[in-house]
Design a protein around this motif. Structure first.
Motif, PDB file in Angstrom:
ATOM      1  N   SER A 297     -15.012  14.670  35.704  1.00 31.46           N
ATOM      2  CA  SER A 297     -15.364  14.697  37.307  1.00 31.46           C
ATOM      3  C   SER A 297     -14.292  15.559  38.001  1.00 31.46           C
ATOM      4  O   SER A 297     -13.235  15.706  37.520  1.00 31.46           O
ATOM      5  CB  SER A 297     -15.439  13.267  37.561  1.00 31.46           C
ATOM      6  N   ASP A 298     -14.929  15.783  39.207  1.00 39.49           N
ATOM      7  CA  ASP A 298     -14.159  16.898  40.171  1.00 39.49           C
ATOM      8  C   ASP A 298     -13.111  16.047  40.531  1.00 39.49           C
ATOM      9  O   ASP A 298     -12.038  16.518  40.801  1.00 39.49           O
ATOM     10  CB  ASP A 298     -14.929  17.317  41.200  1.00 39.49           C
ATOM     11  N   VAL A 299     -13.123  14.805  40.743  1.00 37.23           N
ATOM     12  CA  VAL A 299     -12.146  13.548  40.911  1.00 37.23           C
ATOM     13  C   VAL A 299     -10.875  13.876  40.166  1.00 37.23           C
ATOM     14  O   VAL A 299      -9.681  13.970  40.409  1.00 37.23           O
ATOM     15  CB  VAL A 299     -12.647  12.210  41.282  1.00 37.23           C
ATOM     16  N   SER A 300     -11.019  13.928  38.838  1.00 37.35           N
ATOM     17  CA  SER A 300     -10.046  13.811  37.771  1.00 37.35           C
ATOM     18  C   SER A 300      -9.438  15.250  37.812  1.00 37.35           C
ATOM     19  O   SER A 300      -8.349  15.043  37.634  1.00 37.35           O
ATOM     20  CB  SER A 300     -10.895  13.493  36.270  1.00 37.35           C
ATOM     21  N   ARG A 301      -9.995  16.147  37.895  1.00 32.40           N
ATOM     22  CA  ARG A 301      -9.646  17.538  38.138  1.00 32.40           C
ATOM     23  C   ARG A 301      -8.617  17.631  39.242  1.00 32.40           C
ATOM     24  O   ARG A 301      -7.584  18.101  39.236  1.00 32.40           O
ATOM     25  CB  ARG A 301     -10.645  18.746  38.258  1.00 32.40           C
TER      26      ARG A 301
ATOM     27  N   GLU B 175      -6.207  18.209  26.916  1.00 36.03           N
ATOM     28  CA  GLU B 175      -5.091  17.074  26.908  1.00 36.03           C
ATOM     29  C   GLU B 175      -5.164  16.302  28.240  1.00 36.03           C
ATOM     30  O   GLU B 175      -5.058  14.996  28.262  1.00 36.03           O
ATOM     31  CB  GLU B 175      -3.789  17.581  26.460  1.00 36.03           C
ATOM     32  N   PRO B 176      -5.147  16.635  29.322  1.00 40.30           N
ATOM     33  CA  PRO B 176      -4.818  15.997  30.638  1.00 40.30           C
ATOM     34  C   PRO B 176      -5.968  14.872  30.783  1.00 40.30           C
ATOM     35  O   PRO B 176      -5.676  13.992  31.494  1.00 40.30           O
ATOM     36  CB  PRO B 176      -5.069  17.007  31.879  1.00 40.30           C
ATOM     37  N   TYR B 177      -7.186  15.314  30.307  1.00 39.65           N
ATOM     38  CA  TYR B 177      -8.301  14.346  30.413  1.00 39.65           C
ATOM     39  C   TYR B 177      -8.523  13.295  29.223  1.00 39.65           C
ATOM     40  O   TYR B 177      -9.587  12.583  29.148  1.00 39.65           O
ATOM     41  CB  TYR B 177      -9.666  15.030  30.656  1.00 39.65           C
TER      42      TYR B 177
ATOM     43  N   ARG C  75       5.077   7.737  38.003  1.00 39.00           N
ATOM     44  CA  ARG C  75       3.827   7.553  37.006  1.00 39.00           C
ATOM     45  C   ARG C  75       2.889   8.817  37.016  1.00 39.00           C
ATOM     46  O   ARG C  75       2.476   9.266  38.100  1.00 39.00           O
ATOM     47  CB  ARG C  75       3.030   6.510  37.064  1.00 39.00           C
ATOM     48  N   PHE C  76       2.515   9.200  35.859  1.00 40.76           N
ATOM     49  CA  PHE C  76       1.446  10.280  35.662  1.00 40.76           C
ATOM     50  C   PHE C  76       0.539   9.957  34.817  1.00 40.76           C
ATOM     51  O   PHE C  76       0.606   9.791  33.639  1.00 40.76           O
ATOM     52  CB  PHE C  76       2.252  11.698  35.289  1.00 40.76           C
ATOM     53  N   GLU C  77      -0.947  10.136  35.373  1.00 41.15           N
ATOM     54  CA  GLU C  77      -1.846   9.770  34.466  1.00 41.15           C
ATOM     55  C   GLU C  77      -2.439  10.879  33.802  1.00 41.15           C
ATOM     56  O   GLU C  77      -2.958  10.879  32.495  1.00 41.15           O
ATOM     57  CB  GLU C  77      -3.164   9.348  35.325  1.00 41.15           C
TER      58      GLU C  77
ATOM     59  N   PRO D 109     -11.805  22.070  32.105  1.00 39.85           N
ATOM     60  CA  PRO D 109     -13.129  21.960  31.466  1.00 39.85           C
ATOM     61  C   PRO D 109     -14.172  21.241  32.265  1.00 39.85           C
ATOM     62  O   PRO D 109     -13.740  20.258  32.913  1.00 39.85           O
ATOM     63  CB  PRO D 109     -12.732  21.386  30.086  1.00 39.85           C
ATOM     64  N   ALA D 110     -15.725  21.519  31.866  1.00 42.71           N
ATOM     65  CA  ALA D 110     -16.434  20.619  32.415  1.00 42.71           C
ATOM     66  C   ALA D 110     -16.677  19.395  31.759  1.00 42.71           C
ATOM     67  O   ALA D 110     -17.146  18.404  32.356  1.00 42.71           O
ATOM     68  CB  ALA D 110     -17.841  21.320  32.555  1.00 42.71           C
ATOM     69  N   ALA D 111     -16.480  19.176  30.530  1.00 36.47           N
ATOM     70  CA  ALA D 111     -16.978  18.037  29.861  1.00 36.47           C
ATOM     71  C   ALA D 111     -15.824  18.140  28.513  1.00 36.47           C
ATOM     72  O   ALA D 111     -15.196  18.946  28.039  1.00 36.47           O
ATOM     73  CB  ALA D 111     -18.206  18.202  29.274  1.00 36.47           C
TER      74      ALA D 111
END
Length: 254
Positions: free
Chosen positions: A197-201, A113-115, A152-154, A188-190
């Motif tokens: 991406s590592d940036v998103s995590r 869900e976060p991604y 704000r939270f993405e 998750p990786a994908a």
């Protein structure tokens, strides 16, 4: 065991009939829509992880990041509704629920869900009612800052966490136990063939830290940990627990 409704296979030791009944009572419609059988199902991870402990609650590993020692779990449920102090309307459903002699712990489990998309949920005026007691100010401030756009939270669904906290404080008062909210998340990786991406995590983690700092000191304590980190705390001396952990990792790669 295989579900008679959607051919979904539960991990060994998970009481399928109990889990299916709880899912049917919840408002996510995971079984009737067939979502539970999706390779991307977040509910599948949560009910398999915690459903196994329903019949053996004392085996549940502690959430050490809550910063205190609690007694062994006496109750572990999946899909628990922590009701607000009013009738009617929608009430929050937690993915898992833990009780000890001293505390209650509501668990919000996340997988993909976060991604998926930025979080733009709203909080109705119902949450302004003066029913949250004197020590929920940090959550009320967060509620107001989300509404105003100051927060704000993405990646983090902060609105959902605020709602859960309001439900938990009500349950804690009713049961005379200290309430905690745990945010347990996979990394998750994908997602649907797209690399996460590592940036998103890292951004997701940064938002968790920001939220935790903002609501620190409230009556509902808050803790967050990844599935990977939590599973690594499990004991290696209990063969059945080791087997369950291995099954979770093999099936869901959290």
């Amino acid at each position: 065991m295989t579900s008679p409704t959607n051919n979904f296979s539960f991990l060994p030791g998970v009481p399928a009939r109990y889990v299916l009944q709880r899912l049917a009572e919840a408002d996510g419609h995971e079984v009737s829509t067939g979502k539970l059988g999706s390779p991307q199902s977040s509910a599948a991870l949560a009910v398999n992880t915690f459903g196994w402990f329903h019949e053996r609650p004392e085996c549940l590993p502690p959430f050490t990041m809550l910063g205190q020692t609690t007694s062994l779990a006496t109750v572990v449920e999946v899909e628990h509704s922590a009701r607000f102090p009013w009738s009617g309307g929608r009430h929050p459903w937690l993915d898992a629920w833990v009780e000890t002699l001293d505390v209650i712990i509501g668990i919000e489990s996340k997988r993909f869900e976060p991604y998926r998309s930025p979080k733009f949920s709203t909080l109705s005026s119902a949450y302004d009612r003066p029913v949250w007691h004197d020590h929920m100010g940090p959550y009320e401030i967060m509620r107001d800052r989300i509404r105003s756009g100051a927060e704000r939270f993405e990646f983090l669904d902060a609105v959902q966490l605020v709602k859960h906290a309001f439900g938990l404080v009500t349950e804690g008062r009713r049961k005379r136990k200290r309430p905690y909210l745990v945010y347990l998340y996979a990394e998750p990786a994908a997602l649907a063939g797209r690399t996460i991406s590592d940036v998103s995590r890292q951004q997701h983690r940064s938002e968790i830290v920001r939220f935790a700092a903002a609501i620190n000191g409230a009556e509902v304590g808050f803790g967050a940990i990844s599935y990977h980190e939590w599973l690594n705390t499990w004991s290696d001396t209990d063969a059945k627990l080791v087997s369950h952990r291995a099954a979770i990792i093999e099936r869901f790669q959290p």
